[in-house]
Write an enzyme that holds these catalytic residues in place. Structure first.
Site: not given
Ligand SMILES: Nc1nc2c(c(CN[C@H]3C=C[C@H](O)[C@@H]3O)cn2[C@@H]2O[C@H](COP(=O)(O)O)[C@@H](O)[C@H]2O)c(=O)[nH]1
Length: 347
Positions: A51, A243, A245, A320, A325
């Protein structure tokens, strides 16, 4: 107050007592089959570079970036999908979580120019411990008509978190990481015990449970930014769960590994809000965590049966990250699948 169950035990307990959400074992197996080709190549070193907004380094500045972002890593969803906060950076428009990262990098670029002449970078605790609400509104301003949600809460949390990081950890998240002595669990508990905004807990069927979503993703992003080396060589990283979310449940339903009751599905399709801590909200989050634990177990079993060894490692963190992604890249395919609307500071 008695200590809550661990996130993994909380997830198991919720899945065993859930009424409106079901982990579908057939769907879990199918999802594992689908993910297996990609899974055997997952390695922690690859993630950061995937990213463009992630920090490039593995130094103290990169860790302070991760800590700031994960302190604010919650609730980006918009009531209407087409009317949402957006941030332009480097010639691209970002929404959701990436809008937060784009705003931080936009500020760092501007601040670094001022820094040469006197400014203070946004990722330093001495800055955000006393940053004002107006400054926060400006730092996280949207380039669309829709502001970033919960901006007042973000301001309050920045001041609270900055003050604690200064008082207890010399203003550096690296100090917090070093105090965890290469244990993911120790770092997660250090963060939850010291920083109130990370205390993602609930009451369910008479038990106190914990999901600790932002504390666990902070540990995971720390592991990722340090590429699993040095201070980030967590020997117990596989004890960190997925996580909980609002995106992962959506992709798990899309893959057929998670199922909602008709009553809950109708509620979500109407876009009804669920409050943080509601029985159905807890069931969605707890069953999602348990579902990913079972998919991970299934992946390991499939590899075992095929006598294959993964090139990297298969744990709930990388599973996760991949699923999250995948969800972003398949937004259109998932249109018919609702995600639950909860407005809170925990995810
Ligand atoms: N389970 C899980 N939830 C994650 C992430 C991430 C970002 N992680 C990436 C960044 C660095 C690493 O390379 C990871 O790939 C954000 N969130 C959650 O998603 C929601 C936002 O969604 P949208 O509105 O569509 O952008 C919000 O609750 C946010 O807290 C994850 O990885 N896993």
């Amino acid at each position: 107050m008695d200590a809550p169950l661990s996130p993994r035990e909380s997830a198991r307990f919720v899945a065993e007592n859930s009424r409106d959400v079901l982990v579908d074992l057939e769907g879990v197996r199918r999802a594992a089959e689908l993910l297996l080709p990609a899974a055997s190549a997952w390695r922690v070193e690859q993630w950061k570079a995937l990213h463009e907004l992630n920090p490039r380094g593995s130094d103290e500045a990169a860790l302070n970036w991760v800590f700031l972002v994960d302190t604010l890593n919650f609730s980006f969803w918009a009531e209407q999908e087409e009317r949402k906060c957006g941030v332009r950076y480097g010639g691209r428009a970002y929404t959701g979580y990436w809008a937060l990262c784009a705003a931080v990098n936009r500020a760092l670029d501007q601040e670094s120019l001022n820094f040469l002449f006197k400014g203070i970078p946004i990722t330093s605790a001495s800055y955000y411990a006393t940053v004002t609400l107006d400054q926060v509104r400006n730092l996280f301003r949207s380039d669309t008509a829709v502001p970033m949600p919960l901006i007042e809460e973000r301001h309050r949390i920045l001041n609270e978190t900055g003050k604690i990081l200064l008082d207890k950890f010399g203003g550096s998240f690296l100090d917090c990481v070093q105090k965890s002595e290469k244990s993911a669990q120790k770092l997660m508990h250090l963060v939850v015990e010291n920083f109130p905004s990370y205390r993602d807990v609930a009451q369910f069927e008479g038990k106190r449970i914990a999901f600790y979503k932002r504390a666990q993703i902070l540990v995971a992003d720390t592991w990722s930014v340090l590429e699993g080396k040095g201070d980030g060589c967590f020997e117990d990283i596989s004890s960190i769960t997925m996580f909980a979310d609002y995106r992962l449940p959506q992709i798990l339903v899309y893959l057929g590994a998670l199922k909602y009751s008709d009553e809950l599905l109708k509620k979500l399709l109407r876009g009804e809000m669920l409050s943080n801590g509601d029985k159905q909200e807890v069931e969605i989050r707890g069953c999602s965590i348990w579902c990913v634990e079972l998919i991970r177990d299934c992946l390991l079993e499939l590899l075992e049966k095929r006598g294959e060894k993964p090139q990297g490692e298969i744990n709930s963190v990388l599973l996760d990250f991949y699923l999250w992604d995948y969800a972003r890249d398949h937004r259109d395919d998932m249109r018919g699948i609702p995600f639950h609307h909860t407005r809170c500071i925990y995810y």
